[in-house]
Design an enzyme around this catalytic site. Sequence first.
Site, short mmCIF file in Angstrom:
data_model
loop_
_atom_site.label_atom_id
_atom_site.label_comp_id
_atom_site.label_asym_id
_atom_site.label_seq_id
_atom_site.Cartn_x
_atom_site.Cartn_y
_atom_site.Cartn_z
CE LYS A 26 26.28 49.63 99.39
NZ LYS A 26 25.43 50.83 99.59
CG ASN A 27 24.38 53.51 97.10
OD1 ASN A 27 24.48 52.46 97.72
ND2 ASN A 27 24.86 54.66 97.55
CB CYS B 151 21.72 53.17 111.78
SG CYS B 151 22.40 54.64 111.15
NE ARG C 191 21.20 55.23 107.11
CZ ARG C 191 21.85 54.53 106.18
NH1 ARG C 191 22.63 53.56 106.52
NH2 ARG C 191 21.69 54.80 104.90
CG ASP D 164 27.81 57.24 100.49
OD1 ASP D 164 27.55 57.51 101.67
OD2 ASP D 164 27.02 56.59 99.76
NE ARG E 35 26.84 46.67 103.52
CZ ARG E 35 26.73 47.98 103.65
NH1 ARG E 35 27.50 48.64 104.47
NH2 ARG E 35 25.85 48.64 102.96
C1 UD1 Z 1 21.55 56.51 100.57
C2 UD1 Z 1 22.78 55.70 100.26
C3 UD1 Z 1 23.89 56.03 101.26
C4 UD1 Z 1 24.16 57.54 101.26
C5 UD1 Z 1 22.85 58.32 101.45
C6 UD1 Z 1 23.05 59.82 101.27
C7 UD1 Z 1 21.86 53.71 99.28
C8 UD1 Z 1 21.58 52.25 99.42
N1 UD1 Z 1 22.45 54.30 100.33
O1 UD1 Z 1 21.12 56.15 101.88
O2 UD1 Z 1 25.07 55.33 100.86
O3 UD1 Z 1 25.04 57.85 102.31
O4 UD1 Z 1 21.87 57.90 100.49
O5 UD1 Z 1 23.55 60.10 100.02
O6 UD1 Z 1 21.61 54.31 98.25
N2 UD1 Z 1 15.99 60.85 106.40
C9 UD1 Z 1 14.88 61.14 107.19
N3 UD1 Z 1 13.74 60.41 107.00
C10 UD1 Z 1 13.65 59.41 106.07
C11 UD1 Z 1 14.78 59.14 105.27
C12 UD1 Z 1 15.94 59.87 105.46
O7 UD1 Z 1 14.94 62.02 108.04
O8 UD1 Z 1 12.57 58.80 105.95
C13 UD1 Z 1 17.24 61.63 106.59
C14 UD1 Z 1 18.41 60.76 107.08
O9 UD1 Z 1 18.41 60.64 108.48
C15 UD1 Z 1 19.62 61.50 106.53
C16 UD1 Z 1 19.08 62.15 105.23
O10 UD1 Z 1 17.66 62.10 105.31
O11 UD1 Z 1 19.98 62.53 107.41
C17 UD1 Z 1 19.51 61.46 103.96
O12 UD1 Z 1 19.18 60.08 104.02
P1 UD1 Z 1 18.84 59.24 102.72
O13 UD1 Z 1 19.14 60.06 101.50
O14 UD1 Z 1 17.48 58.68 102.87
O15 UD1 Z 1 19.89 58.05 102.80
P2 UD1 Z 1 19.66 56.55 102.38
O16 UD1 Z 1 18.74 56.48 101.22
O17 UD1 Z 1 19.37 55.71 103.57
#
Ligand code: UD1
Length: 434
Positions: free
Chosen positions: A22-23, A117, A122, A305, A397
């Site tokens: 999925k991701n 969220c 997020r 996850d 999903r």
């Molecule tokens: C992706 C995955 C999700 C998984 C996560 C962590 C997809 C579609 N989703 O989510 O299933 O749980 O990786 O492995 O691939 N953060 C910030 N600023 C940002 C972005 C992130 O502070 O601009 C923080 C978030 O709050 C969180 C951490 O970074 O604490 C990791 O988030 P991130 O790796 O970005 O998760 P996603 O890409 O949203």
Amino acid sequence: MDKFVIKGGRRLTGEVTISGAKNAAVALLPAVILCDEPCILENVPSISDVNICLRILKEMGAEVTSLGKDSYRIDPTNIDKCCVPYETARKMRASYYFLGSLLGKFNKARVSMPGGCPLGDRPIDQHLKAFSALGAEYTLSQGMIDLRAEKLTGNQIFFDVVSVGATMNAILAAVKAQGLTVIENAAKEPHIVDLANFLNSMGANIMGAGTDVIKIRGVEHLHGTSYSVIPDQIEAGTFMIVAAATKGDVLVKNVIPKHLESITKKLEKIGVNIEQFDDSIRVWVDGPLVKTSVKTTPHPGFPTDMQPQIATLLTLAEGTSIVTEGVWEQRFRYVDELRRMGADISVDGKVAVIEGTGKLMGAPVKACDLRAGAALIIAGLAASGITEIEDIFHVERGYDCMEGKLRALGADIEKVSFPDADAESESSARKTAI
Ligand code: UD1
């Protein structure tokens, strides 16, 4: 509305084939926009997040042709809209990948801020930091993010936190930017490597994906390609835990064992037997399950996850286990539902203490997000009696034909439609889908 009704207590055995990740798929589909010719994507999972991506592509003007169950031909050459509206974007967090791909292709993008969220804060500040470094300006108004650039120029991007989404978006935006982009403190998840491999198969020049420094030399043209999405690490891990929790014996096929190392090591500590083959893993239990401690961290650590699923398994193990969530602020919302099934879990902030009781009892419960739903299915399969799980649209999903695959392993699970008395609550829950 649909729910799963599970009669638990059966030992699951047999073989299960894992679908595409999925991701990875939700990033590869937007990445097709960058290509100057049609692409063929294979091993695409049949899940609702993929359907949303395909719908967005079609609404933009791409021609999408199904080539059988898991394959699509996507022709992006007639895309004439650079906008993903709120109505579509709110249904899927990963709609933010259209920001990077539209910006990378057209130097502009207009995408709704992703919806609410359930995992805690997020933010997308790191995504915006990357776009700015490449020369884009952004404005946020009326819930929409507008990106614009005269031209995109390669630059140094240092992420303050390790973010999967921001790393993917930086790659998407930089792939056609002029000159060299260096991403430091990049995420290293398998789906990042998959995105880089997919773009490289179109003629991109991306080096270092899978390490914390990724270098991208911009190219002008990307040609059509045919590419197969990697197997889903989390679906595979979930079925490994299904086998363990039901004291079963399951061959999990179409996996990349290297992607599952952190999960495999933890399961072995808990007393689960694992045998690895080239592209499959056999998982079986013939003795007691024992306590352990788990801390989730970015790849190659134990994946967040998989946290709800392994916590559920630990309720069935002997002794006191500790599970620490190292990525998301609020990822224990499912614990209340597990308690309804007899689990003894206390949560303090990011730490859960699990007193293994060795058994769970069926109960009516509700999935609050995708992996929470998977955890409740595992609990229901292991529990005595009947478990009814509501809000299973979360599960759909991200899991391709979950109940069919479980039934083939001997599970007594059915998807049942029931009257829509709570339609409003489902609609508000859908709005917070991640
Ligand atoms: C992706 C995955 C999700 C998984 C996560 C962590 C997809 C579609 N989703 O989510 O299933 O749980 O990786 O492995 O691939 N953060 C910030 N600023 C940002 C972005 C992130 O502070 O601009 C923080 C978030 O709050 C969180 C951490 O970074 O604490 C990791 O988030 P991130 O790796 O970005 O998760 P996603 O890409 O949203």
